[in-house]
Design a protein around this motif. Structure first.
Motif, PDB file in Angstrom:
ATOM      1  N   THR A  47       0.835  -1.206   0.000  1.00  0.00           N
ATOM      2  CA  THR A  47       0.000   0.000   0.000  1.00  0.00           C
ATOM      3  C   THR A  47       0.867   1.253   0.000  1.00  0.00           C
ATOM      4  OG1 THR A  47      -1.762  -1.152   1.212  1.00  0.00           O
ATOM      5  CG2 THR A  47      -1.778   1.262   1.301  1.00  0.00           C
ATOM      6  N   TRP A  48       1.943   1.196   0.750  1.00  0.00           N
ATOM      7  CA  TRP A  48       2.914   2.318   0.809  1.00  0.00           C
ATOM      8  C   TRP A  48       3.526   2.555  -0.563  1.00  0.00           C
ATOM      9  CZ3 TRP A  48       8.428   1.791   3.124  1.00  0.00           C
ATOM     10  CH2 TRP A  48       8.990   3.062   3.341  1.00  0.00           C
ATOM     11  N   PHE A  49       3.863   1.466  -1.269  1.00  0.00           N
ATOM     12  CA  PHE A  49       4.408   1.587  -2.617  1.00  0.00           C
ATOM     13  C   PHE A  49       3.413   2.275  -3.547  1.00  0.00           C
ATOM     14  CE2 PHE A  49       4.408  -0.234  -6.921  1.00  0.00           C
ATOM     15  CZ  PHE A  49       5.658   0.162  -7.368  1.00  0.00           C
ATOM     16  N   HIS A  50       2.162   1.842  -3.511  1.00  0.00           N
ATOM     17  CA  HIS A  50       1.155   2.385  -4.427  1.00  0.00           C
ATOM     18  C   HIS A  50       0.774   3.831  -4.086  1.00  0.00           C
ATOM     19  CE1 HIS A  50       0.546  -0.963  -7.062  1.00  0.00           C
ATOM     20  NE2 HIS A  50       0.389  -1.800  -6.041  1.00  0.00           N
ATOM     21  N   LYS A  51       1.111   4.278  -2.878  1.00  0.00           N
ATOM     22  CA  LYS A  51       0.917   5.688  -2.539  1.00  0.00           C
ATOM     23  C   LYS A  51       1.710   6.566  -3.501  1.00  0.00           C
ATOM     24  CE  LYS A  51       1.983   9.085   1.079  1.00  0.00           C
ATOM     25  NZ  LYS A  51       2.539   9.282   2.455  1.00  0.00           N
ATOM     26  N   TYR A  52       2.865   6.079  -3.943  1.00  0.00           N
ATOM     27  CA  TYR A  52       3.719   6.832  -4.851  1.00  0.00           C
ATOM     28  C   TYR A  52       3.582   6.368  -6.304  1.00  0.00           C
ATOM     29  CZ  TYR A  52       5.710   8.216  -0.410  1.00  0.00           C
ATOM     30  OH  TYR A  52       5.853   8.700   0.870  1.00  0.00           O
ATOM     31  N   ALA A  53       3.419   5.080  -6.501  1.00  0.00           N
ATOM     32  CA  ALA A  53       3.359   4.555  -7.865  1.00  0.00           C
ATOM     33  C   ALA A  53       1.973   4.683  -8.471  1.00  0.00           C
ATOM     34  CB  ALA A  53       3.804   3.095  -7.871  1.00  0.00           C
ATOM     35  N   GLY A  54       0.956   4.782  -7.627  1.00  0.00           N
ATOM     36  CA  GLY A  54      -0.404   4.796  -8.154  1.00  0.00           C
ATOM     37  C   GLY A  54      -0.697   3.472  -8.828  1.00  0.00           C
ATOM     38  N   ALA A  55      -1.227   3.533 -10.040  1.00  0.00           N
ATOM     39  CA  ALA A  55      -1.538   2.310 -10.784  1.00  0.00           C
ATOM     40  C   ALA A  55      -0.332   1.798 -11.559  1.00  0.00           C
ATOM     41  CB  ALA A  55      -2.702   2.564 -11.740  1.00  0.00           C
ATOM     42  N   ASP A  56       0.773   2.553 -11.535  1.00  0.00           N
ATOM     43  CA  ASP A  56       1.966   2.149 -12.268  1.00  0.00           C
ATOM     44  C   ASP A  56       2.685   1.014 -11.549  1.00  0.00           C
ATOM     45  OD1 ASP A  56       1.438   4.147 -14.098  1.00  0.00           O
ATOM     46  OD2 ASP A  56       2.695   5.615 -13.060  1.00  0.00           O
ATOM     47  N   LYS A  57       3.623   0.413 -12.263  1.00  0.00           N
ATOM     48  CA  LYS A  57       4.403  -0.682 -11.698  1.00  0.00           C
ATOM     49  C   LYS A  57       5.715  -0.205 -11.107  1.00  0.00           C
ATOM     50  CE  LYS A  57       2.493  -4.199 -14.796  1.00  0.00           C
ATOM     51  NZ  LYS A  57       2.801  -5.236 -15.819  1.00  0.00           N
ATOM     52  N   GLU A  58       5.894   1.117 -11.063  1.00  0.00           N
ATOM     53  CA  GLU A  58       7.129   1.650 -10.515  1.00  0.00           C
ATOM     54  C   GLU A  58       6.921   3.060  -9.987  1.00  0.00           C
ATOM     55  OE1 GLU A  58       9.780   1.506 -13.811  1.00  0.00           O
ATOM     56  OE2 GLU A  58       8.801   3.139 -14.877  1.00  0.00           O
ATOM     57  N   VAL A  59       7.797   3.442  -9.071  1.00  0.00           N
ATOM     58  CA  VAL A  59       7.863   4.821  -8.599  1.00  0.00           C
ATOM     59  C   VAL A  59       8.812   5.549  -9.542  1.00  0.00           C
ATOM     60  CG1 VAL A  59       8.544   6.331  -6.704  1.00  0.00           C
ATOM     61  CG2 VAL A  59       7.476   4.116  -6.212  1.00  0.00           C
ATOM     62  N   GLY A  60       8.309   6.570 -10.259  1.00  0.00           N
ATOM     63  CA  GLY A  60       9.113   7.314 -11.221  1.00  0.00           C
ATOM     64  C   GLY A  60       9.670   8.594 -10.637  1.00  0.00           C
ATOM     65  N   PRO A  61      10.342   9.403 -11.461  1.00  0.00           N
ATOM     66  CA  PRO A  61      11.036  10.600 -10.969  1.00  0.00           C
ATOM     67  C   PRO A  61      10.161  11.575 -10.184  1.00  0.00           C
ATOM     68  CG  PRO A  61      11.757  10.091 -13.179  1.00  0.00           C
ATOM     69  CD  PRO A  61      10.634   9.153 -12.886  1.00  0.00           C
ATOM     70  N   GLU A  62       8.965  11.888 -10.674  1.00  0.00           N
ATOM     71  CA  GLU A  62       8.118  12.851  -9.956  1.00  0.00           C
ATOM     72  C   GLU A  62       7.680  12.291  -8.611  1.00  0.00           C
ATOM     73  OE1 GLU A  62       4.910  14.366 -12.250  1.00  0.00           O
ATOM     74  OE2 GLU A  62       6.183  15.057 -13.904  1.00  0.00           O
ATOM     75  N   ALA A  63       7.253  11.027  -8.601  1.00  0.00           N
ATOM     76  CA  ALA A  63       6.847  10.398  -7.345  1.00  0.00           C
ATOM     77  C   ALA A  63       8.036  10.234  -6.410  1.00  0.00           C
ATOM     78  CB  ALA A  63       6.201   9.046  -7.631  1.00  0.00           C
ATOM     79  N   MET A  64       9.223  10.041  -6.980  1.00  0.00           N
ATOM     80  CA  MET A  64      10.425   9.899  -6.162  1.00  0.00           C
ATOM     81  C   MET A  64      10.696  11.190  -5.382  1.00  0.00           C
ATOM     82  SD  MET A  64      12.706   7.484  -5.564  1.00  0.00           S
ATOM     83  CE  MET A  64      12.868   6.463  -7.038  1.00  0.00           C
ATOM     84  N   GLU A  65      10.450  12.323  -6.000  1.00  0.00           N
ATOM     85  CA  GLU A  65      10.636  13.593  -5.296  1.00  0.00           C
ATOM     86  C   GLU A  65       9.699  13.686  -4.095  1.00  0.00           C
ATOM     87  OE1 GLU A  65      10.455  16.988  -7.815  1.00  0.00           O
ATOM     88  OE2 GLU A  65      12.039  16.298  -9.174  1.00  0.00           O
ATOM     89  N   LYS A  66       8.460  13.247  -4.271  1.00  0.00           N
ATOM     90  CA  LYS A  66       7.494  13.254  -3.161  1.00  0.00           C
ATOM     91  C   LYS A  66       7.927  12.283  -2.073  1.00  0.00           C
ATOM     92  CE  LYS A  66       3.679  13.740  -0.788  1.00  0.00           C
ATOM     93  NZ  LYS A  66       3.603  14.842   0.210  1.00  0.00           N
ATOM     94  N   PHE A  67       8.401  11.114  -2.463  1.00  0.00           N
ATOM     95  CA  PHE A  67       8.900  10.119  -1.520  1.00  0.00           C
ATOM     96  C   PHE A  67      10.050  10.693  -0.697  1.00  0.00           C
ATOM     97  CE2 PHE A  67      12.135   6.694  -0.929  1.00  0.00           C
ATOM     98  CZ  PHE A  67      11.473   5.964   0.051  1.00  0.00           C
ATOM     99  N   CYS A  68      10.998  11.352  -1.379  1.00  0.00           N
ATOM    100  CA  CYS A  68      12.134  11.961  -0.675  1.00  0.00           C
ATOM    101  C   CYS A  68      11.671  13.051   0.298  1.00  0.00           C
ATOM    102  CB  CYS A  68      13.123  12.541  -1.682  1.00  0.00           C
ATOM    103  SG  CYS A  68      14.024  11.301  -2.639  1.00  0.00           S
ATOM    104  N   GLU A  69      10.708  13.836  -0.138  1.00  0.00           N
ATOM    105  CA  GLU A  69      10.160  14.889   0.720  1.00  0.00           C
ATOM    106  C   GLU A  69       9.541  14.283   1.973  1.00  0.00           C
ATOM    107  OE1 GLU A  69       6.458  18.081   0.587  1.00  0.00           O
ATOM    108  OE2 GLU A  69       7.459  17.537  -1.304  1.00  0.00           O
ATOM    109  N   ASP A  70       8.816  13.188   1.805  1.00  0.00           N
ATOM    110  CA  ASP A  70       8.130  12.556   2.944  1.00  0.00           C
ATOM    111  C   ASP A  70       9.108  11.981   3.956  1.00  0.00           C
ATOM    112  OD1 ASP A  70       5.726  13.247   1.830  1.00  0.00           O
ATOM    113  OD2 ASP A  70       5.211  11.227   1.124  1.00  0.00           O
ATOM    114  N   ILE A  71      10.222  11.412   3.474  1.00  0.00           N
ATOM    115  CA  ILE A  71      11.173  10.828   4.429  1.00  0.00           C
ATOM    116  C   ILE A  71      12.202  11.847   4.909  1.00  0.00           C
ATOM    117  CG2 ILE A  71      10.881   8.506   3.486  1.00  0.00           C
ATOM    118  CD1 ILE A  71      13.616   8.795   2.129  1.00  0.00           C
ATOM    119  N   GLY A  72      12.166  13.046   4.314  1.00  0.00           N
ATOM    120  CA  GLY A  72      13.039  14.120   4.777  1.00  0.00           C
ATOM    121  C   GLY A  72      14.457  14.034   4.265  1.00  0.00           C
ATOM    122  N   VAL A  73      14.623  13.532   3.037  1.00  0.00           N
ATOM    123  CA  VAL A  73      15.950  13.387   2.442  1.00  0.00           C
ATOM    124  C   VAL A  73      15.935  14.000   1.051  1.00  0.00           C
ATOM    125  CG1 VAL A  73      17.670  11.747   1.593  1.00  0.00           C
ATOM    126  CG2 VAL A  73      16.465  11.272   3.727  1.00  0.00           C
TER     127      VAL A  73
END
Length: 231
Positions: A47-73
């Protein structure tokens, strides 16, 4: 971790075919205790993965920026390279579902808070010489364009700055050498040997053996550096 735009088919901490990196030994994970001592949940991790990937099979560059923001890195922080190493991510800027689930299961992270509790552990791995060597070697295949056998020089310089910029006294000079050199890229043998050179050769180059089995690139660097005026 620098982000590359996807092709068909990464400053320091504050400074062939698709390759599955499986030959590098990762140490057993030790770190902060799980949040509230709850067991790791694969379902929650998905579920955590799909928070960023949505319906895609991967977390891409735009979602990666959000992921980094969320973990504070910051995306360019070397800790993102260490995380990618643990996930055995094949391409810079992307985490596939399989990579995410495999790596996060090993790390026992199924949510943002648990990963945040492991950041110090990931950072400290850079202080272990064996782990650092494995991360450094992994970075070559991780950062290169998959249709190329070598790293393009701009990417190589950026990754070297990330990995060696704060720890190798000769790095600024080596970077200048690369800037003016004829080389347009760096192959795997050259990449591996730069780390060995940085670990074994004195800053004054006094123990450099010109008859040793160093790549020509490093022979030329030593010759170039020795030709500099001493005053």
């Amino acid at each position: 971790m620098p982000v590359k735009k996807k092709r068909k088919f990464p400053d320091a901490d504050d400074n062939e075919p698709k390759c599955k990196i499986t030959s590098f030994t990762r140490p057993q994970i030790r770190g902060a205790r799980p949040i509230a001592d709850k067991l790791f949940s694969g379902k929650k991790c998905l579920t955590w993965f799909h928070k960023y990937a949505g319906a895609d099979k991967e977390v891409g560059p735009e979602a990666m920026e959000k992921f980094c923001e969320d973990i504070g890195v910051e995306p360019e922080n070397i800790i993102m390279l260490v995380l990618a190493w643990h996930l055995e991510a094949a391409s810079m800027g992307f985490f596939t579902k399989d990579e995410w689930l495999r790596g996060m299961t090993i790390l026992q992270c199924d949510c943002t808070e648990r990963l945040q509790s492991k950041l110090d552990y990931l950072r400290n791995e850079l202080n272990d010489s064996v782990s650092f060597k494995n991360i450094y070697r992994y970075a070559f295949d991780f950062a290169r364009d998959k249709d190329q056998r070598s790293l393009d020089m701009d990417t190589a310089k950026a990754m070297l700055a990330l990995l060696l910029g704060r720890t190798w006294p000769l790095f600024p000079v080596f970077h200048q050498f690369l800037e003016q050199s004829k080389y347009k890229g760096m192959n795997k043998d050259q990449w591996y040997n730069v780390l060995e050179f940085s670990r074994t050769i004195n800053t004054d180059l006094s123990n450099y053996d010109e008859d040793g089995a160093w790549p020509v690139l490093l022979d030329e660097f030593v010759e170039w550096q020795k030709a500099w005026p001493t005053s």
